[in-house]
Design a protein around this motif. Structure first.
Motif, PDB file in Angstrom:
ATOM      1  N   VAL A 225      77.330   6.837-102.250  1.00 37.19           N
ATOM      2  CA  VAL A 225      77.934   8.175-102.177  1.00 37.19           C
ATOM      3  C   VAL A 225      78.214   8.543-100.719  1.00 37.19           C
ATOM      4  CG1 VAL A 225      77.563  10.636-102.655  1.00 37.19           C
ATOM      5  CG2 VAL A 225      76.806   8.905-104.316  1.00 37.19           C
ATOM      6  N   ALA A 226      77.219   8.321 -99.862  1.00 37.40           N
ATOM      7  CA  ALA A 226      77.381   8.643 -98.436  1.00 37.40           C
ATOM      8  C   ALA A 226      78.479   7.792 -97.802  1.00 37.40           C
ATOM      9  CB  ALA A 226      76.053   8.440 -97.707  1.00 37.40           C
ATOM     10  N   GLU A 227      78.561   6.520 -98.195  1.00 39.94           N
ATOM     11  CA  GLU A 227      79.598   5.637 -97.656  1.00 39.94           C
ATOM     12  C   GLU A 227      80.990   6.106 -98.060  1.00 39.94           C
ATOM     13  OE1 GLU A 227      77.112   1.413 -97.403  1.00 39.94           O
ATOM     14  OE2 GLU A 227      78.308   1.863 -99.187  1.00 39.94           O
ATOM     15  N   GLN A 228      81.117   6.576 -99.309  1.00 39.32           N
ATOM     16  CA  GLN A 228      82.416   7.064 -99.777  1.00 39.32           C
ATOM     17  C   GLN A 228      82.833   8.325 -99.028  1.00 39.32           C
ATOM     18  OE1 GLN A 228      84.815   6.025-102.705  1.00 39.32           O
ATOM     19  NE2 GLN A 228      85.707   7.036-100.953  1.00 39.32           N
ATOM     20  N   ILE A 229      81.885   9.238 -98.796  1.00 35.44           N
ATOM     21  CA  ILE A 229      82.194  10.460 -98.043  1.00 35.44           C
ATOM     22  C   ILE A 229      82.638  10.111 -96.628  1.00 35.44           C
ATOM     23  CG2 ILE A 229      81.192  12.575 -97.071  1.00 35.44           C
ATOM     24  CD1 ILE A 229      79.383  12.668 -99.586  1.00 35.44           C
ATOM     25  N   ALA A 230      81.946   9.169 -96.009  1.00 35.06           N
ATOM     26  CA  ALA A 230      82.318   8.734 -94.661  1.00 35.06           C
ATOM     27  C   ALA A 230      83.748   8.197 -94.647  1.00 35.06           C
ATOM     28  CB  ALA A 230      81.342   7.673 -94.159  1.00 35.06           C
ATOM     29  N   GLU A 231      84.068   7.386 -95.641  1.00 30.85           N
ATOM     30  CA  GLU A 231      85.419   6.811 -95.720  1.00 30.85           C
ATOM     31  C   GLU A 231      86.469   7.901 -95.917  1.00 30.85           C
ATOM     32  OE1 GLU A 231      87.865   3.898 -98.733  1.00 30.85           O
ATOM     33  OE2 GLU A 231      85.745   3.441 -98.375  1.00 30.85           O
ATOM     34  N   LEU A 232      86.198   8.842 -96.795  1.00 32.28           N
ATOM     35  CA  LEU A 232      87.155   9.927 -97.070  1.00 32.28           C
ATOM     36  C   LEU A 232      87.364  10.828 -95.857  1.00 32.28           C
ATOM     37  CD1 LEU A 232      85.901  10.828-100.657  1.00 32.28           C
ATOM     38  CD2 LEU A 232      88.196   9.987-100.098  1.00 32.28           C
ATOM     39  N   LYS A 233      86.291  11.035 -95.091  1.00 33.64           N
ATOM     40  CA  LYS A 233      86.378  11.906 -93.917  1.00 33.64           C
ATOM     41  C   LYS A 233      86.851  11.158 -92.660  1.00 33.64           C
ATOM     42  CE  LYS A 233      83.265  15.773 -94.779  1.00 33.64           C
ATOM     43  NZ  LYS A 233      84.378  16.705 -94.566  1.00 33.64           N
ATOM     44  N   ILE A 235      84.924   9.195 -90.831  1.00 36.15           N
ATOM     45  CA  ILE A 235      83.840   9.243 -89.846  1.00 36.15           C
ATOM     46  C   ILE A 235      82.841   8.141 -90.176  1.00 36.15           C
ATOM     47  CG2 ILE A 235      84.114  11.711 -89.350  1.00 36.15           C
ATOM     48  CD1 ILE A 235      81.828  12.300 -91.273  1.00 36.15           C
ATOM     49  N   SER A 236      81.822   7.976 -89.356  1.00 36.91           N
ATOM     50  CA  SER A 236      80.869   6.887 -89.567  1.00 36.91           C
ATOM     51  C   SER A 236      79.878   7.220 -90.679  1.00 36.91           C
ATOM     52  CB  SER A 236      80.098   6.592 -88.270  1.00 36.91           C
ATOM     53  OG  SER A 236      79.198   7.643 -87.984  1.00 36.91           O
ATOM     54  N   TYR A 237      79.418   6.157 -91.342  1.00 31.42           N
ATOM     55  CA  TYR A 237      78.358   6.313 -92.346  1.00 31.42           C
ATOM     56  C   TYR A 237      77.120   6.927 -91.703  1.00 31.42           C
ATOM     57  CZ  TYR A 237      74.248   4.936 -95.000  1.00 31.42           C
ATOM     58  OH  TYR A 237      73.036   4.947 -95.641  1.00 31.42           O
ATOM     59  N   GLN A 238      76.820   6.518 -90.481  1.00 31.56           N
ATOM     60  CA  GLN A 238      75.631   7.036 -89.797  1.00 31.56           C
ATOM     61  C   GLN A 238      75.701   8.547 -89.630  1.00 31.56           C
ATOM     62  OE1 GLN A 238      74.775   5.183 -86.023  1.00 31.56           O
ATOM     63  NE2 GLN A 238      72.972   6.435 -85.661  1.00 31.56           N
ATOM     64  N   GLU A 239      76.900   9.052 -89.292  1.00 33.11           N
ATOM     65  CA  GLU A 239      77.036  10.504 -89.123  1.00 33.11           C
ATOM     66  C   GLU A 239      76.810  11.230 -90.444  1.00 33.11           C
ATOM     67  OE1 GLU A 239      80.189  13.908 -87.482  1.00 33.11           O
ATOM     68  OE2 GLU A 239      80.727  11.780 -87.350  1.00 33.11           O
ATOM     69  N   VAL A 240      77.342  10.664 -91.514  1.00 35.30           N
ATOM     70  CA  VAL A 240      77.155  11.290 -92.831  1.00 35.30           C
ATOM     71  C   VAL A 240      75.686  11.253 -93.235  1.00 35.30           C
ATOM     72  CG1 VAL A 240      77.674  11.117 -95.298  1.00 35.30           C
ATOM     73  CG2 VAL A 240      79.501  10.811 -93.611  1.00 35.30           C
ATOM     74  N   SER A 241      75.038  10.105 -93.080  1.00 40.56           N
ATOM     75  CA  SER A 241      73.640   9.989 -93.501  1.00 40.56           C
ATOM     76  C   SER A 241      72.737  10.900 -92.677  1.00 40.56           C
ATOM     77  CB  SER A 241      73.170   8.537 -93.425  1.00 40.56           C
ATOM     78  OG  SER A 241      73.205   8.047 -92.107  1.00 40.56           O
ATOM     79  N   GLU A 242      72.933  10.909 -91.375  1.00 40.29           N
ATOM     80  CA  GLU A 242      72.076  11.733 -90.508  1.00 40.29           C
ATOM     81  C   GLU A 242      72.293  13.223 -90.754  1.00 40.29           C
ATOM     82  OE1 GLU A 242      72.727  10.531 -86.480  1.00 40.29           O
ATOM     83  OE2 GLU A 242      71.578   8.660 -86.696  1.00 40.29           O
ATOM     84  N   THR A 243      73.559  13.624 -90.890  1.00 42.72           N
ATOM     85  CA  THR A 243      73.840  15.054 -91.032  1.00 42.72           C
ATOM     86  C   THR A 243      73.429  15.575 -92.399  1.00 42.72           C
ATOM     87  OG1 THR A 243      75.699  14.850 -89.498  1.00 42.72           O
ATOM     88  CG2 THR A 243      75.614  16.848 -90.834  1.00 42.72           C
ATOM     89  N   THR A 244      73.711  14.827 -93.466  1.00 43.77           N
ATOM     90  CA  THR A 244      73.319  15.312 -94.788  1.00 43.77           C
ATOM     91  C   THR A 244      71.799  15.338 -94.939  1.00 43.77           C
ATOM     92  OG1 THR A 244      73.608  13.072 -95.742  1.00 43.77           O
ATOM     93  CG2 THR A 244      75.461  14.629 -95.943  1.00 43.77           C
ATOM     94  N   THR A 245      71.103  14.393 -94.304  1.00 43.87           N
ATOM     95  CA  THR A 245      69.637  14.414 -94.332  1.00 43.87           C
ATOM     96  C   THR A 245      69.100  15.622 -93.579  1.00 43.87           C
ATOM     97  OG1 THR A 245      69.506  12.017 -94.523  1.00 43.87           O
ATOM     98  CG2 THR A 245      67.537  13.141 -93.721  1.00 43.87           C
ATOM     99  N   SER A 246      69.657  15.863 -92.406  1.00 44.87           N
ATOM    100  CA  SER A 246      69.258  17.030 -91.608  1.00 44.87           C
ATOM    101  C   SER A 246      69.540  18.319 -92.374  1.00 44.87           C
ATOM    102  CB  SER A 246      70.011  17.020 -90.278  1.00 44.87           C
ATOM    103  OG  SER A 246      69.740  18.183 -89.542  1.00 44.87           O
TER     104      SER A 246
END
Length: 257
Positions: A225-233, A235-246
């Protein structure tokens, strides 16, 4: 690091391999989870799992499909459990017009009672919505749900409604459907909503993301899910994972480990 904000590890589907499922999630980078209990059977199981595992938390509430079964004693029970240190939200609650077990007026009354309880105990709420978007938004406004905020769980509505919910202090949580090729709305939401308002979830064991669609879902798949959001936006997977976790840690009031 990922936070699966909505899982049902308390479902019968995980009875045989709960420990292995949690291990697979950890190997996939899923550090935190919230297990959702929504009736007399699943709430005790959610509490048991949250008590046994350090970084797993619980949400407790009453599902709209079963609204007709909820008693005043059940509402009191949820209020008592809300004081437990591992309980981080009230829910899932809301409206479900797909199934007809509970009449709409009963669902609405149970929904309102739980919002009022959440405001009383000052806890955020987790919203289940199936084919009832307009009524849900109306009730959230009438009951001043913005006072505690919450999560639009497995959001599948339009961007405009997502923004209405964000304006009421709600987070938009995306799950497996954002990876489905024919799921137009979740993809539009993933692109349009600022990352600071997004969460990720699996709703395990339901709604497994592509390429596991149709199989049992599990928390490890939240990475897809996080990888798909990163692709759609873009941006990097790392940014999505770190920000959604935060976002999730802040939303639930959890101190990061």
């Amino acid at each position: 690091m990922l936070f699966d904000t909505h899982v049902h590890l308390n479902a019968d589907q995980f009875e045989e391999d709960l420990e292995e499922t949690i291990e697979r999630a950890q190997e996939a980078g899923v550090q935190y989870m919230t297990v959702v209990g929504f009736d007399r059977k699943t709430i005790p199981k959610a509490m048991d799992i949250a008590e046994r595992y350090e970084n797993i938390y619980a949400a407790v509430g009453w599902h709209p499909v079963d609204a007709i079964d909820m008693t005043d004693e059940d509402l009191q029970w949820i209020e008592e459990l809300s004081q437990h240190p591992k309980v981080v939200a009230i829910g899932e609650m809301g409206l479900d017009y797909h199934w007809d077990k509970s009449p709409k007026d009963v669902q609405k009354e149970v929904f309102r009672k739980q919002i009022r309880l959440a405001r009383k105990v000052k806890m955020p709420i987790v919203i289940h919505n199936r084919e009832a978007t307009d009524d849900i938004v109306e009730i959230l406004k009438e009951e001043n749900a913005a006072e505690v905020g919450g999560i639009m769980h497995c959001y599948s509505g339009p961007v405009e409604t997502a923004q209405e919910c964000i304006d009421m202090n709600f987070m938009i949580s995306l799950g497996g459907p954002v990876t489905f090729k024919n799921a137009k709305l979740p993809k539009e939401v993933a692109k349009a909503v600022d990352l600071e308002h997004l969460l990720v979830e699996t709703d395990s064991p339901f709604l497994a993301p592509h390429p596991n669609r149709g199989k049992r879902n599990e928390p490890a798949y939240v990475k897809l899910v996080a990888e798909q959001i990163a692709e759609l936006k873009g941006i990097s997977y790392q940014e999505v994972s770190e920000t959604t976790t935060s976002n999730a840690l802040e939303f639930f009031g959890i101190q990061s480990q």
